[in-house]
Write a protein that holds these residues in place. Structure first.
Motif, short mmCIF file in Angstrom:
data_model
loop_
_atom_site.label_atom_id
_atom_site.label_comp_id
_atom_site.label_asym_id
_atom_site.label_seq_id
_atom_site.Cartn_x
_atom_site.Cartn_y
_atom_site.Cartn_z
N LEU A 1 39.24 39.17 58.78
CA LEU A 1 38.75 40.27 57.95
C LEU A 1 39.84 41.31 57.73
N ARG A 2 40.59 41.64 58.77
CA ARG A 2 41.63 42.66 58.63
C ARG A 2 42.78 42.22 57.73
N HIS A 3 42.99 40.92 57.63
CA HIS A 3 44.01 40.40 56.73
C HIS A 3 43.46 40.13 55.33
N GLY A 4 42.17 40.40 55.12
CA GLY A 4 41.62 40.33 53.78
C GLY A 4 41.13 38.97 53.35
N TYR A 5 40.94 38.02 54.27
CA TYR A 5 40.46 36.69 53.88
C TYR A 5 38.94 36.61 53.87
N LEU A 6 38.28 37.54 54.51
CA LEU A 6 36.82 37.68 54.48
C LEU A 6 36.50 39.14 54.18
N TYR A 7 35.33 39.38 53.62
CA TYR A 7 34.92 40.76 53.39
C TYR A 7 33.41 40.84 53.51
N PRO A 8 32.89 41.95 54.05
CA PRO A 8 31.43 42.12 54.19
C PRO A 8 30.81 42.54 52.87
N LEU A 9 29.57 42.17 52.69
CA LEU A 9 28.86 42.51 51.45
C LEU A 9 28.13 43.85 51.54
N PHE B 1 34.11 34.84 51.27
CA PHE B 1 35.53 34.54 51.33
C PHE B 1 36.25 35.19 50.15
N GLN B 2 37.40 35.77 50.44
CA GLN B 2 38.18 36.42 49.41
C GLN B 2 38.78 35.38 48.46
N THR B 3 38.84 35.72 47.19
CA THR B 3 39.44 34.80 46.22
C THR B 3 40.94 34.67 46.48
N PRO B 4 41.54 33.49 46.30
CA PRO B 4 42.98 33.31 46.60
C PRO B 4 43.89 34.23 45.80
#
Length: 449
Positions: free
Chosen positions: A59-67, A84-87
């Motif tokens: 999450l801290r690297h931006g690969y997941l994010y909360p809704l 999941f964050q978009t590539p």
């Protein structure tokens, strides 16, 4: 880290995804924090604490994010939903997070919320407004255009894009007190530790003096010696370089003949002479070649020491194998090579055995590195020189394949087929075979009839 994210998104073996309803908005492909933790635990055989730590790093690297709470980049082991964050926003894209893009994002958010920004975002918005006063009209125009385009999307898509952008800027513009993951490294400590280290007291100067004393006593290599070693290495490897010295039977880089790749495949029945000669360069060259390692194993069987190479190969399999198989592989290698009365017992010194037995209490993939290095040096200093002097290696060198040279033109387009007919400049005058010069011939004037 990105390979982990791709594995988590696998439709068959990844994290279970579902559609989540937020009030009247349906967001597809959402995962819960509990499902994410369970997948990490079963996939990598780690504890709950390690899985929670790994998920928080994602999450801290931006690969997941909360809704539901986009400003909190922490994995919660409950029914909180994440996506999941978009590539496009991944850190590997390496496109710069420019001030202009950040200004457009803040202007767009300010328009959408009618000026109700947070304290930090409001401060950044004012700073960028003063800094880009000469082009602020362009910033506002871009923000309004993006909002106009967003109104044509579904409400769920608008919510997802807003969370993605907010997560991206939280990673690239973290608030005060939040560690910046883009600037941290394995050798970077805390600010307090750096300040203590830079305090120039008596201990600091003692460490400096000791460091300089060790540097003065360090062995130096003369430039002439290093250049001589470089020339020796170049002369030794030059005949084996297909670019510098060519290759037999033909060069596959400039021809359509792929025989060179076939005779130099990883496993062949008869190796080439150049390949056998490379085994004498170093012990590592011999082990990296599957054919050379197989012949070295045959030689060790004759000397009744094949268990050394078998142990080295088992350690390599342990080091590069899957994480789930590590405990079983460690136990199998120990029972086969190191345990008292083992079937293929290897001889290592007592200190190395003590360190290995201590590491076996908590097995990991590098627990046998000390024992592997001991056996490697034993084979390098004892068995490898005898192999190079043996009749087996000399016979391999004599019977090795020497590919015949295939003569081919380097530039096929320069080749012209031979003609059996006369020059095109001469045209047949009659059926008897007499030829006359064609009009406009080499003489420059009209031809004679």
């Amino acid at each position: 880290m990105e390979r982990v994210v791709l594995s988590m998104q696998d439709p068959d073996q990844g994290v279970h995804m579902r559609s989540q309803r937020l009030l009247v908005t349906v967001v597809p492909h959402a995962v819960t924090g509990n499902d994410t933790m369970e997948w990490l635990i079963h996939k990598y055989c780690i504890s709950e604490e390690e899985a929670l730590r790994l998920g928080t790093l994602l999450l801290r690297h931006g690969y997941l994010y909360p809704l539901q709470d986009p400003g909190s980049l922490v994995l919660r082991p409950d029914e909180t939903f994440y996506r999941f964050q978009t590539p496009y926003f991944w850190m590997s894209t390496l496109w710069p997070a420019a001030e202009l893009d950040y200004a457009i994002y803040l202007a767009k958010k300010n328009i959408r919320k009618h000026g109700a920004l947070g304290d930090l975002e409001k401060e950044h918005h004012g700073q960028l407004h003063r800094k880009m006063n000469h082009m602020w009209d362009l910033v506002v125009m871009q923000a309004r255009e993006q909002l106009r385009a967003a109104k044509q999307r579904r409400k769920g898509d608008r919510l997802v894009i807003a969370c993605q952008e907010q997560t991206y800027w939280l990673v690239n513009r973290p608030p005060p007190g939040v560690p910046n993951v883009l600037e941290q490294g394995p050798k970077r400590g805390s600010c307090t530790a750096r300040q203590v280290l830079m305090t120039k007291n008596a201990d600091f100067y003692k460490r400096e003096i000791e460091c300089c004393r060790r540097a003065l006593g360090r062995t130096r290599v003369k430039s002439s010696v290093s250049l001589e070693a470089y020339l020796k290495f170049s002369n030794q490897h030059r005949p084996h370089d297909p670019i510098m010295s060519g290759c037999l039977p033909s060069n596959p880089w400039i021809t359509d003949d792929d025989t060179y790749w076939a005779i130099n495949a990883p496993r062949v029945a008869e190796p080439t002479q150049l390949r056998v000669q490379r085994w004498a360069f170093s012990f590592q060259e011999l082990l990296e070649d599957p054919v050379g390692r197989a012949h070295f194993m045959d030689f060790l069987r004759i000397e009744f020491s094949a268990e050394n190479l078998s142990f080295w190969e088992a350690c390599e399999q342990l080091r590069h194998g899957g994480q789930a198989q590590v405990p079983g592989l460690v136990d199998a290698v120990y029972q086969q090579f190191l345990a008292p009365g083992a079937a293929h017992w290897v001889n290592i010194d007592s200190q190395t055995m003590e360190r290995t037995l201590e590491g076996l209490q908590r097995p990991h993939r590098y627990v046998l590195d000390a024992a592997q290095l001991h056996i490697y040096m034993l084979m390098k200093k004892d068995s490898y020189p005898r192999f190079l002097k043996s009749d087996m290696y000399k016979t391999l060198l004599v019977e090795a394949v020497i590919p015949p040279e295939t003569k081919r033109r380097v530039f096929p387009f320069m080749w012209k087929p031979r003609r059996s007919s006369p020059s095109p400049a001469l045209l047949p005058a009659s059926a008897s075979g007499e030829c006359v010069a064609a009009p406009g011939g080499p003489g420059g004037g009209p031809g004679e009839a």
